[in-house]
Scaffold this active site. Sequence first.
Site, PDB file in Angstrom:
ATOM      1  N   THR A   1       0.812  -1.119  -0.103  1.00  0.00           N
ATOM      2  CA  THR A   1      -0.003   0.204   0.276  1.00  0.00           C
ATOM      3  C   THR A   1       0.781   1.446   0.168  1.00  0.00           C
ATOM      4  O   THR A   1       1.998   1.265   0.540  1.00  0.00           O
ATOM      5  CB  THR A   1      -0.989   0.162   1.413  1.00  0.00           C
ATOM      6  OG1 THR A   1      -1.618   1.189   1.428  1.00  0.00           O
ATOM      7  CG2 THR A   1      -0.174  -0.142   2.383  1.00  0.00           C
ATOM      8  N   ASP A   2       0.428   2.257  -0.621  1.00  0.00           N
ATOM      9  CA  ASP A   2       1.029   3.579  -0.273  1.00  0.00           C
ATOM     10  C   ASP A   2       1.013   4.231   1.114  1.00  0.00           C
ATOM     11  O   ASP A   2       1.773   5.032   1.229  1.00  0.00           O
ATOM     12  CB  ASP A   2       0.391   4.653  -1.413  1.00  0.00           C
ATOM     13  CG  ASP A   2      -1.065   4.936  -1.188  1.00  0.00           C
ATOM     14  OD1 ASP A   2      -1.606   4.359  -0.065  1.00  0.00           O
ATOM     15  OD2 ASP A   2      -1.721   5.865  -1.687  1.00  0.00           O
ATOM     16  N   GLU A   3       0.162   3.741   1.864  1.00  0.00           N
ATOM     17  CA  GLU A   3       0.063   4.097   3.519  1.00  0.00           C
ATOM     18  C   GLU A   3       1.506   3.846   3.999  1.00  0.00           C
ATOM     19  O   GLU A   3       1.764   4.270   4.990  1.00  0.00           O
ATOM     20  CB  GLU A   3      -0.974   3.542   3.916  1.00  0.00           C
ATOM     21  CG  GLU A   3      -2.097   3.896   3.750  1.00  0.00           C
ATOM     22  CD  GLU A   3      -3.505   3.466   4.350  1.00  0.00           C
ATOM     23  OE1 GLU A   3      -3.266   3.503   5.683  1.00  0.00           O
ATOM     24  OE2 GLU A   3      -4.525   3.062   3.797  1.00  0.00           O
TER      25      GLU A   3
ATOM     26  N   LYS B   1       2.315  -3.337   7.559  1.00  0.00           N
ATOM     27  CA  LYS B   1       2.541  -3.454   5.909  1.00  0.00           C
ATOM     28  C   LYS B   1       3.876  -3.043   5.436  1.00  0.00           C
ATOM     29  O   LYS B   1       4.625  -3.593   4.828  1.00  0.00           O
ATOM     30  CB  LYS B   1       1.435  -2.599   5.098  1.00  0.00           C
ATOM     31  CG  LYS B   1      -0.037  -3.289   5.050  1.00  0.00           C
ATOM     32  CD  LYS B   1       0.256  -4.596   4.561  1.00  0.00           C
ATOM     33  CE  LYS B   1       0.214  -4.747   2.842  1.00  0.00           C
ATOM     34  NZ  LYS B   1       0.377  -5.913   2.402  1.00  0.00           N
TER      35      LYS B   1
ATOM     36  N   TYR C   1      -2.021  -0.519  10.960  1.00  0.00           N
ATOM     37  CA  TYR C   1      -2.164  -1.157   9.680  1.00  0.00           C
ATOM     38  C   TYR C   1      -0.650  -0.666   8.839  1.00  0.00           C
ATOM     39  O   TYR C   1      -0.162  -1.872   8.231  1.00  0.00           O
ATOM     40  CB  TYR C   1      -3.338  -0.714   8.967  1.00  0.00           C
ATOM     41  CG  TYR C   1      -3.403  -1.014   7.503  1.00  0.00           C
ATOM     42  CD1 TYR C   1      -3.292  -2.235   6.972  1.00  0.00           C
ATOM     43  CD2 TYR C   1      -3.612   0.083   6.523  1.00  0.00           C
ATOM     44  CE1 TYR C   1      -3.206  -2.552   5.566  1.00  0.00           C
ATOM     45  CE2 TYR C   1      -3.559  -0.188   4.978  1.00  0.00           C
ATOM     46  CZ  TYR C   1      -3.224  -1.560   4.775  1.00  0.00           C
ATOM     47  OH  TYR C   1      -3.224  -1.693   3.350  1.00  0.00           O
TER      48      TYR C   1
END
Length: 343
Positions: A133-135, A163, A159
């Site tokens: 993810t870009d997060e 990741k 989260y």
Amino acid sequence: MNIIVTGGAGFIGANLIRRLLEDQSLFILNIDSLTYAANLNAIEEFDKNKNYSFAKIDIADKKAIEKIFREFKPDKVMHLAAESHVDKSISNPIDFINTNILGTYSLLNASCEHFNSLSDQKKTSFIFHHISTDEVYGDFEKNDDPFTEKTAYSPNSPYSASKASSDHLVRAWHSTFNLPIVISNCSNNYGPGQFIEKLIPMTITNAIQGLPIPIYGDGTQIRDWLYVDDHVRALKKIVYFGKPGETYNIGGSNEIRNIDLVNEICNIFDTLHSAKNKEISSFKDLIVFVNDRPGHDKRYAINSDKIEQELKWKPKEDFNSGIKKTIQWYIDNKSWWHRDQQI
């Protein structure tokens, strides 16, 4: 060719398997533990396909994963299985640590053992594709440049931290154990069939039911939105043509403030005769602002130049057409998402 897809009963995973099965030379094994967000209708759709099989396995179950690798003998692994809802990571972070970190560790170990058993010829085509993810990059200010593959990681939620941890593990297994890997980091996905806890399907289904549409804080958080079918096309490009050891960012080039996104969905509903609600003058009347969640990132923006230049991928769906298709799907498939609400 044998491909393992983890998390194939999820929103992105089910769409990916549907595209992969268009190639009748591929055999797909879907590994999924069927948590609350599993799209059961999607995997039932695949059951009659002779090129598809399913294994209900927790990816953190090391022995079960090693056994399935020995039996299926994958040529490629596409790892999508993850706990992905930020709010749930705040209330119950251990699930995210178990699945996103320990589950990835389990898959890497099994992949490494399998890879080392392959012939030299087979080794040239094996790849472990980790979908992230870009997060992991954290949040940026309004005028900052978009994330690139070189942006330093700065996760802000349990989260995104889980990741980021899994990304680091994947990269370490490449550097230390010579496992061929690629990593992709995508922006926010949307489209038909997404689980209703996410912003877009939650907004749509609440509008259909005339329920309040909650927005965190003042709604000025900015996200980049990627239509799910564009994402899975990118994933296919990466797993076939991505360079081992590389990372590819996948974005939709659709940066929108949350409040503007919800207003646009409400505007579309206001024009739909079939969605008219006699109790309100506009669907915007359903919008309510609620307390912001802890550590809420202000802006995600992703630079997709690398995948566009090296792998010749670009999103096909613009946001206006994509959101209209998505809204119509939820209107036409109420029985599907009513099932989700009862889980």
